[in-house]
Every structure is written in C-alpha cells, then in structure tokens.
Design a protein around this motif. Structure first.
Motif, PDB file in Angstrom:
ATOM      1  N   LEU A 237       0.806  -1.219   0.000  1.00  0.00           N
ATOM      2  CA  LEU A 237       0.000   0.000   0.000  1.00  0.00           C
ATOM      3  C   LEU A 237       0.839   1.269   0.000  1.00  0.00           C
ATOM      4  N   ARG A 238       2.033   1.229   0.590  1.00  0.00           N
ATOM      5  CA  ARG A 238       2.828   2.452   0.656  1.00  0.00           C
ATOM      6  C   ARG A 238       3.674   2.686  -0.599  1.00  0.00           C
ATOM      7  N   ASP A 239       3.832   1.666  -1.423  1.00  0.00           N
ATOM      8  CA  ASP A 239       4.698   1.748  -2.603  1.00  0.00           C
ATOM      9  C   ASP A 239       3.988   2.524  -3.706  1.00  0.00           C
ATOM     10  N   GLU A 240       4.590   3.625  -4.146  1.00  0.00           N
ATOM     11  CA  GLU A 240       3.953   4.426  -5.193  1.00  0.00           C
ATOM     12  C   GLU A 240       3.859   3.663  -6.512  1.00  0.00           C
ATOM     13  N   ASN A 241       4.731   2.677  -6.726  1.00  0.00           N
ATOM     14  CA  ASN A 241       4.716   1.920  -7.982  1.00  0.00           C
ATOM     15  C   ASN A 241       3.504   1.002  -8.098  1.00  0.00           C
ATOM     16  N   SER A 242       2.916   0.616  -6.959  1.00  0.00           N
ATOM     17  CA  SER A 242       1.745  -0.264  -7.004  1.00  0.00           C
ATOM     18  C   SER A 242       0.453   0.498  -6.709  1.00  0.00           C
ATOM     19  N   ARG A 243       0.542   1.821  -6.617  1.00  0.00           N
ATOM     20  CA  ARG A 243      -0.638   2.589  -6.218  1.00  0.00           C
ATOM     21  C   ARG A 243      -1.770   2.489  -7.231  1.00  0.00           C
ATOM     22  N   ASN A 244      -1.439   2.483  -8.514  1.00  0.00           N
ATOM     23  CA  ASN A 244      -2.520   2.450  -9.508  1.00  0.00           C
ATOM     24  C   ASN A 244      -3.253   1.116  -9.538  1.00  0.00           C
ATOM     25  N   GLU A 245      -2.766   0.119  -8.774  1.00  0.00           N
ATOM     26  CA  GLU A 245      -3.469  -1.162  -8.703  1.00  0.00           C
ATOM     27  C   GLU A 245      -4.686  -1.090  -7.787  1.00  0.00           C
ATOM     28  N   TRP A 246      -4.717  -0.093  -6.869  1.00  0.00           N
ATOM     29  CA  TRP A 246      -5.857   0.009  -5.956  1.00  0.00           C
ATOM     30  C   TRP A 246      -6.501   1.392  -5.923  1.00  0.00           C
ATOM     31  N   ASP A 247      -5.750   2.428  -6.270  1.00  0.00           N
ATOM     32  CA  ASP A 247      -6.261   3.791  -6.150  1.00  0.00           C
ATOM     33  C   ASP A 247      -7.103   4.151  -7.376  1.00  0.00           C
TER      34      ASP A 247
ATOM     35  N   LEU B 258      -9.002   6.723  -7.770  1.00  0.00           N
ATOM     36  CA  LEU B 258      -9.002   8.152  -8.070  1.00  0.00           C
ATOM     37  C   LEU B 258      -7.786   8.594  -8.887  1.00  0.00           C
ATOM     38  N   SER B 259      -6.741   7.763  -8.942  1.00  0.00           N
ATOM     39  CA  SER B 259      -5.564   8.130  -9.743  1.00  0.00           C
ATOM     40  C   SER B 259      -5.784   7.855 -11.226  1.00  0.00           C
ATOM     41  N   ASN B 260      -6.875   7.149 -11.563  1.00  0.00           N
ATOM     42  CA  ASN B 260      -7.262   6.901 -12.962  1.00  0.00           C
ATOM     43  C   ASN B 260      -6.150   6.245 -13.774  1.00  0.00           C
ATOM     44  N   GLY B 261      -5.394   5.384 -13.129  1.00  0.00           N
ATOM     45  CA  GLY B 261      -4.362   4.654 -13.857  1.00  0.00           C
ATOM     46  C   GLY B 261      -3.145   5.467 -14.204  1.00  0.00           C
ATOM     47  N   GLY B 262      -3.029   6.678 -13.668  1.00  0.00           N
ATOM     48  CA  GLY B 262      -1.882   7.516 -13.980  1.00  0.00           C
ATOM     49  C   GLY B 262      -0.608   7.055 -13.277  1.00  0.00           C
ATOM     50  N   LEU B 263       0.528   7.472 -13.809  1.00  0.00           N
ATOM     51  CA  LEU B 263       1.821   7.129 -13.217  1.00  0.00           C
ATOM     52  C   LEU B 263       2.036   7.957 -11.946  1.00  0.00           C
ATOM     53  N   VAL B 264       2.444   7.298 -10.873  1.00  0.00           N
ATOM     54  CA  VAL B 264       2.672   7.979  -9.597  1.00  0.00           C
ATOM     55  C   VAL B 264       4.172   8.117  -9.370  1.00  0.00           C
ATOM     56  N   GLN B 265       4.606   9.321  -9.078  1.00  0.00           N
ATOM     57  CA  GLN B 265       6.031   9.611  -8.913  1.00  0.00           C
ATOM     58  C   GLN B 265       6.258  10.319  -7.581  1.00  0.00           C
ATOM     59  N   GLU B 266       7.274   9.882  -6.821  1.00  0.00           N
ATOM     60  CA  GLU B 266       7.611  10.523  -5.554  1.00  0.00           C
ATOM     61  C   GLU B 266       8.441  11.770  -5.826  1.00  0.00           C
ATOM     62  N   MET B 267       7.920  12.922  -5.375  1.00  0.00           N
ATOM     63  CA  MET B 267       8.585  14.191  -5.633  1.00  0.00           C
ATOM     64  C   MET B 267       9.454  14.652  -4.464  1.00  0.00           C
ATOM     65  N   ALA B 268       9.050  14.332  -3.262  1.00  0.00           N
ATOM     66  CA  ALA B 268       9.799  14.757  -2.075  1.00  0.00           C
ATOM     67  C   ALA B 268       9.672  13.679  -1.016  1.00  0.00           C
ATOM     68  N   HIS B 269      10.643  13.628  -0.107  1.00  0.00           N
ATOM     69  CA  HIS B 269      10.730  12.511   0.827  1.00  0.00           C
ATOM     70  C   HIS B 269      11.398  12.973   2.126  1.00  0.00           C
ATOM     71  N   ILE B 270      10.815  12.575   3.261  1.00  0.00           N
ATOM     72  CA  ILE B 270      11.431  12.816   4.562  1.00  0.00           C
ATOM     73  C   ILE B 270      11.431  11.490   5.328  1.00  0.00           C
ATOM     74  N   ALA B 271      12.603  10.995   5.671  1.00  0.00           N
ATOM     75  CA  ALA B 271      12.698   9.764   6.459  1.00  0.00           C
ATOM     76  C   ALA B 271      12.299  10.058   7.900  1.00  0.00           C
ATOM     77  N   ASN B 272      11.595   9.104   8.508  1.00  0.00           N
ATOM     78  CA  ASN B 272      11.043   9.325   9.847  1.00  0.00           C
ATOM     79  C   ASN B 272      11.545   8.340  10.882  1.00  0.00           C
ATOM     80  N   GLY B 273      12.567   7.589  10.579  1.00  0.00           N
ATOM     81  CA  GLY B 273      13.058   6.619  11.543  1.00  0.00           C
ATOM     82  C   GLY B 273      13.932   5.573  10.880  1.00  0.00           C
ATOM     83  N   ARG B 274      14.291   4.566  11.670  1.00  0.00           N
ATOM     84  CA  ARG B 274      15.188   3.523  11.167  1.00  0.00           C
ATOM     85  C   ARG B 274      14.530   2.674  10.093  1.00  0.00           C
ATOM     86  N   ASP B 275      13.263   2.347  10.269  1.00  0.00           N
ATOM     87  CA  ASP B 275      12.561   1.523   9.292  1.00  0.00           C
ATOM     88  C   ASP B 275      12.280   2.350   8.041  1.00  0.00           C
TER      89      ASP B 275
END
Length: 730
Positions: free
Chosen positions: A569-579, A581-598
């Motif tokens: 569910l968290r992987d942007e590459n598999s988002r169009n398999e369930w979302d 509202l994204s209408n099958g569009g390509l999902v790309q991560e634009m910005a990222h902040i790490a929040n811990g060791r995991d």
C-alpha cells in the motif's frame, strides 16, 4: 480546605507506611483553599488609652496607597500565588504587614474568579438560547413533515432522508441543551425542569428510523452525524472540594502500586516463554494477595487485562514527562490510541519549576483504528513524581468510585510508566497497563487481537512512543544529504511538511474509530465487510475544505502478513493497482522525509501524472509508519500552490486536508517459521477509510447518490486490494 489528617480517612487503598518524600503530593498550596479575608486592616486605641465612660470609637480602616496597589497589581500579573518569602519581601518594600499582602492577593484572586464566572455565564446563556431556538426550528420542520407520495403525515418508516437527518440533529441538540443547562444552572440557578416543554421522545440518542425505501442493495440504513451525545468526555465535570483529599490519597497509593508493579518479577509477572505471547502477563491471584484493597473488587461482567513492556527510546526524560503531563502533546503523540482527551482540573502543577508532584483530573477515550472495536472511556487522576533515585513515574488510576454514574464499562487500575535517564539523551521506559473492561461488544474479527493485549496493552503504547520519538528526532535533524530522490533538506520546509503530515494523521485516526462521538451507520449487510458511514459539516475550519464531508470506513481480514500489506500500500509503484481516483496515472515521488530507522516510516509528496492529457496532474501528501503492533498508510490530495508554500517553510495550518488511508493490524500473535509465537506472522486486519467532500455548501442536504457512490468506491477499492495482495502472496 485540605485537613492535616486527610490521609487518615477514606482509605481506598491498603496503604503501607511511607517516607516523607512519598507524600510530596500533599503539598498543595493552602492559599488555594483558605477562607478569604479583607484587604484592609483596622486601627483602634489600645485598652490603656480608652476612657471607660466613653463609647468606643469607631474603628478606623487603613487603606492601601496608590503605589502599594500598583506594585501588588504588577506582581499579581506575574505571580498570582506568591509564597511566604515573596509576600515578606513585598511587605518590606511596600511598608505593609505580610498578612495584609496575603489578604490582598486572596481577594484579588477571588475578584478575578468572579469576573471570569460572570463572563462564562453570559457565554453559556447565549449558547443556550441559540440551541433552544434551533431546536424549536427543527421541531417545527418535523411537525410539518408530509409523505411525498400521498401528502399525509409522514410515517416513521417513510420519512425522507432530510427528515431523518433532522431527527438525528434534533436529538443531538436536545442533549446539548441539557448539558449546557446543567452547567448554566451552577451560575444562574435555572433548574433543568425548565426544559420540560421539549418533547420527551427526543431524549433518546438511538432512533429507529427505518430504511431509505427502494434503494436496491446499494444502501440500507441512514447516515448519522459525526457528533457526540451523552458521552463521557462532554458530560463529566471536575471533582468537588470534598473529593480532593480522597483524590490525593488515591493518587499517592496508586503511585506506590505502580512502582511495585513495574519493578516486580515472578510470581507477580510470568516470564514469557517460547510457547506464549511476547509480553509479560499478570498473575491475578498473586496480584490480589499483594494488593488486597486497591480500588475495590472487580465489578461483575468486567475482564482484567494487564501487561508490561519496556524499551529504550531516543528522548530525554524531561521531554517525556512533559509529553505525558500535557494533554495536547499526549493526545498528539498517541493519536492512534487516544482518540479524545481533556484535563478537567489541575489540582497541583508541581514544585520547583517541574512536574514533580503534579496532579490533574482527566478524562480520555482510547481506541483501536476500526469502527468494529468500541472505544474505552475513562475518568481518572494522573500523578507525576520524581523518586529519590532520579526515576520519574507517571500514574493513572480511575476515579469512577468518587462519582455517581452508571456502571462503567472500563476502569483503570494503577497504570503508567517509569522513566529512567540514560546517557546521550536516551531514556528507558517501563510501561504498565492494567484495566478492567467489558469487551463483549468487540467484533469477532478483533477479539483475538484484543484478548492478546496487542490492541490496548503496554506493548502498543511503548511501540508507538518509540516510533514517535524517532519521528521527532528526524524532524530536528540537520545537514541532511540529498540523495537520488528529492529529499527536503531545508529545516523550515521539513518542519512545515512534518507538521502538516502530523495533522493529517491525527485527523485520520480520530475519524476512523468507533468513538462515542461518532454515529456510524451500516450501509450493507455482507458480514465482516460492512461499510460504515457518517457525515460532518465543515465550516470556518481552515484545516478542512468547507462543505459536507462523508466519511466511510470498513474493516476486514485478509490472509496476508501485515508487513506485506503495508509494503504494497505504501509503494507508489503499485498505487494504480488500488487507487481508483488516480485513474491509472503514473505515480512519482517528488519529495521525501525519512522518519526513523525503518524505511517504511516516511513522509512523501507524490505526483499523480494523469493518463489523460486533458486532465491536470494531482499532488498527494502521504505518511506511512509502522511498528511491531501496527502500521498506517495515510494520504490526502493537496493543492500545488499550498504545498509550494509549505515546502518553503510557510504555515501549514491553513492547508485544507481530507485524509484517507489504511490501518493495518495483526490478527493476533501467530507462529513464525521457527515455531515461536510472533506478532504479525499470520493474517492482517485491514481498515480502509475515505473522507470525501460531497458538497461544497455546508448547509446543503446530502444526496443518496453521494452515499451510493462512496459505498461503491470503498467496496471497489477493497476488492482491488484483496485481488492484488492475494496474487502477490500466492
């Protein structure tokens, strides 16, 4: 007024002798409870100077000078409760007696309190009148209701959706008026009987309103409002003066019990083995022998839940104590567990500028992120103490025995944590959770999780604290190296984006559980896949778009380990398999902040590139977080202009959000490959929740088409997730 012998009566606990240090809670200021006296002193001739044949002269009053009053007024603004030393110093500076200074401050506090009560009284009366007028308007609307088919009076089962909505709103207003009137009666003496002209049949919260009529199989039921009525957090008031000595004694004894519970070993606590769950369990027979009195015997129908857990977290002990003693910080850090909380009264703020000896009466509601698990409400006292060895302890204990209420469905025996300072800003935390609860309303899907102690137990509290401490540490990190992704390196941008994500997560968590403030309604009858919906009117809230918001949630079991569901569910590459509202569009991560060791703990800004060139791209803010007791993937569409402002360090409080997402919990302890019981090695309990703006006008009526559309959306999403993760797991 506290009496010197207040610890010698009302023994709610079997108390053992204590050292003087253990009683520092009793050092509540006498100033707060003493009788007020005049601020002016009287002068009269002495007995030697009086003529026995003359009538005594009228006593002459000594009035304070303008300078004396100005000096004391200025000091009052800084410190309304001066101690003995400060009063003596003031008396020397102003040429007054210490007693005169003491009486002046007492009267000043009384005057300020009276002004506050008068102001509050006016507000309460105004609110009462508004509610009364609105209630009468709804009554009139209901009285004129007609059947849309025959034009006659509407039968209960044939009411239109709007009329059903009015009935629910009217019932809420009736109970709100009762609450406000009860508060106002303290100040204006207006009895509750003055409201007897209102219809008695509106006093029930549970209304059997029948169905929508011929709506097919899409929906059957009604949509409830997201409002509280008759719940604990809005009905409980602070303690009376007569209760306060007993509360002090109760808190001190609870602290002693917590210390022993946190530090004891066998036979009080059983050591976990390879064939048992991974948390320590309490030997109830040994507990009753060790603490024979406590807060009384376990009420009939309640079941005991007790657990203990320890961990080392990346936060110093001072900050941890502050989080636990500040209800806003506590609710925010533990938003997945604490759905609502408030401090009803602060009996002591502590001594020496810290929380040592702090005592406060609170009420709180604890939840599991699913509409299938009822929340647990508690009315309790929280006491903080620093022990001679430097260890801090914070304890909660229920106070239901001190008030006349219906039998509680949950009460807290002494529960809380010990905090030990470690080098380099770390702390060791030992957490104890001990409650007695009626869990018969828990859905069968969640019974194994609740019975294992993973739903409300110490392990979940400690795991959440550990994860939040890592989140806070990452938010304060500096010199972040830029990698392949667009990592946000600006401290201001990181802070603003994390603050926005924190509000998004809190909003999601408080709106997905079975809180007493929520009137969930079932839309379908398909067993465990029931969809629950509720509405909320959003007005004058900069953090939400204005209009009618429809919240929909469902929980179900899936035979896939939680970590695999979370990664999918968290992987942007598999988002169009369930979302959808994204209408099958390509999902790309634009910005990222790490929040811990995991690597699963992060905040991301995603761009959904529409497959249709005629449609504009969409930005999505997403936070994913995971620990040993559960995981979340929460997201919300965001405005591009607003996010540019946030990334440049702007105020995120005015960015409108409607969060949706997933809560992923283990279905209970399962067997790992090595045959050892392990959390999350079995299936997953997945809650899917959406918040959708169905009308941008807050006063508009919710259409049945909107309800059917959201119902279809959530069911389609569930089927897509099941299909994708089951294939992946095969």
């Amino acid at each position: 007024m506290f009496q010197p012998n207040m610890f010698e009566s009302h023994h709610l606990f079997d108390m053992t002798p204590r050292s003087p240090e253990s009683d520092d809670l009793g050092k509540l200021r006498d100033d707060d409870y003493e009788t007020k006296s005049g601020t002016e002193t009287m002068e009269a001739p002495s007995g030697d100077d009086q003529d026995p044949n003359q009538r005594p002269k009228k006593k002459r009053y000594h009035r304070h000078t303008q300078r004396q009053i100005q000096e004391m007024e200025a000091f009052f603004k800084e410190c309304p409760h001066p101690d003995d030393k400060q009063r003596k110093e003031l008396s020397r500076e102003l040429g007054l007696e210490p007693l005169q200074v003491k009486f002046w401050f007492q009267n000043k506090r009384t005057q300020m309190k009276a002004q506050h009560e008068r102001h509050e009284n006016q507000i309460l009366k105004s609110e009462n009148e508004k509610l009364r007028a609105e209630n009468n308007r709804y009554k009139e609307a209901l009285g004129n209701a007609t059947c849309p088919n025959c034009g006659g009076p509407a039968a209960l089962g044939e009411m239109s959706f709007d009329e059903q909505h009015l009935r629910i709103e009217n019932a809420r207003l009736r109970e709100e008026i009762d609450r406000i009137s009860g508060i106002a009666a303290k100040y204006v003496g207006k009895p509750l009987s003055s409201l007897s002209h209102l219809s008695p049949h509106l006093s029930s919260r549970s209304l059997d309103l029948g169905g929508f009529g011929n709506l097919g199989t899409q929906s059957s039921g009604y949509v409830g409002e997201m409002y509280g009525s008759g719940d604990l957090l809005r009905s409980v008031s602070g303690p009376s003066e007569a209760d306060k000595p007993m509360i002090v004694e109760l808190a001190v004894a609870a602290m002693e019990e917590l210390m022993r519970m946190a530090q004891a070993g066998e036979p009080l606590w059983s050591t976990p083995s390879e064939n048992s769950s991974d948390h320590q369990s309490l030997n109830e027979d040994e507990y009753l022998r060790t603490f024979p009195r406590g807060i009384g015997p376990k009420p009939l129908g309640l079941k005991s839940e007790a657990s203990r857990e320890s961990a080392v977290v990346i936060m110093n002990h001072i900050n941890l104590v502050e989080i636990l003693m500040d209800v806003n910080q506590w609710s925010s850090v533990f938003c997945g567990i604490v759905s609502r909380a408030m401090t009803l009264e602060v009996l002591s703020t502590g001594v020496a500028g810290n929380y040592n000896g702090a005592l406060q009466v609170m009420s709180a509601e604890f939840q599991v992120p699913s509409p299938l698990v009822p929340t647990r409400e508690n009315y309790f006292v929280r006491y903080c103490k620093q022990h001679p060895d430097g260890t801090w302890a914070v304890v909660d204990v229920s106070m239901e025995n001190l008030r006349t209420t219906p039998i509680s469905k949950c009460r807290r025996r002494p529960s809380g944590c010990l905090i030990q300072e470690l080098p380099n800003g770390y702390s060791k935390v030992i957490w104890v959770e001990h409650v007695e609860v009626d869990d018969r309303s828990v859905h069968n899907l969640y019974k194994p999780l609740v019975n294992s102690g993973l739903a409300f137990g110490a392990k979940r509290w400690v795991a959440t604290l550990d994860r939040q401490c890592e989140r806070l540490a990452s938010s304060m990190a500096s010199n972040i190296p830029a990698g392949d992704l667009c990592v946000i390196t600006s401290p201001e941008g990181r802070k603003s984006m994390l603050k926005l994500a924190e509000r998004m997560v809190t909003s999601f968590c408080t709106g997905v559980g079975a809180s007493s403030a929520h009137a969930w309604t079932t839309l379908s009858a398909t067993g465990s896949d029931d969809v629950r919906v509720m509405t909320r009117k959003s007005m004058d809230d900069p953090g939400r778009p204005p209009g009618i918001v429809l919240s929909a949630a469902t929980s179900f079991w899936i035979p896939v380990p939680p970590n695999r569901v979370f990664d999918f569910l968290r992987d942007e590459n598999s988002r169009n398999e369930w979302d959808i509202l994204s209408n099958g569009g390509l999902v790309q991560e634009m910005a990222h902040i790490a929040n811990g060791r995991d690597p699963g703990n992060c905040v991301s800004l995603l761009r959904v590139n529409s497959a249709n060139s005629n449609q504009s791209n969409m930005l999505v803010l997403q936070e994913s977080c995971t620990d040993s007791t559960g995981s979340y993937v929460i997201y919300a569409p965001v405005d591009i202009v607003a996010m540019n402002m946030v990334l440049s360090g702007g105020d995120p409080d005015y960015v409108a959000l409607l969060p949706s997402g997933f809560a992923i919990l283990p279905d209970g302890p399962g067997l790992s490959g090595g045959g050892i019981l392990e959390v999350g090695s079995g299936g997953s309990l997945l809650t899917v929740a959406f918040q959708i703006l169905v009308d941008s006008v807050p006063t508009a009526k919710l259409s049945l088409g909107s309800v059917a559309t959201v119902n279809s959306l959530i069911k389609c999403t569930v089927e897509r997730i099941k299909s994708a993760v089951m294939c992946e797991n095969a």
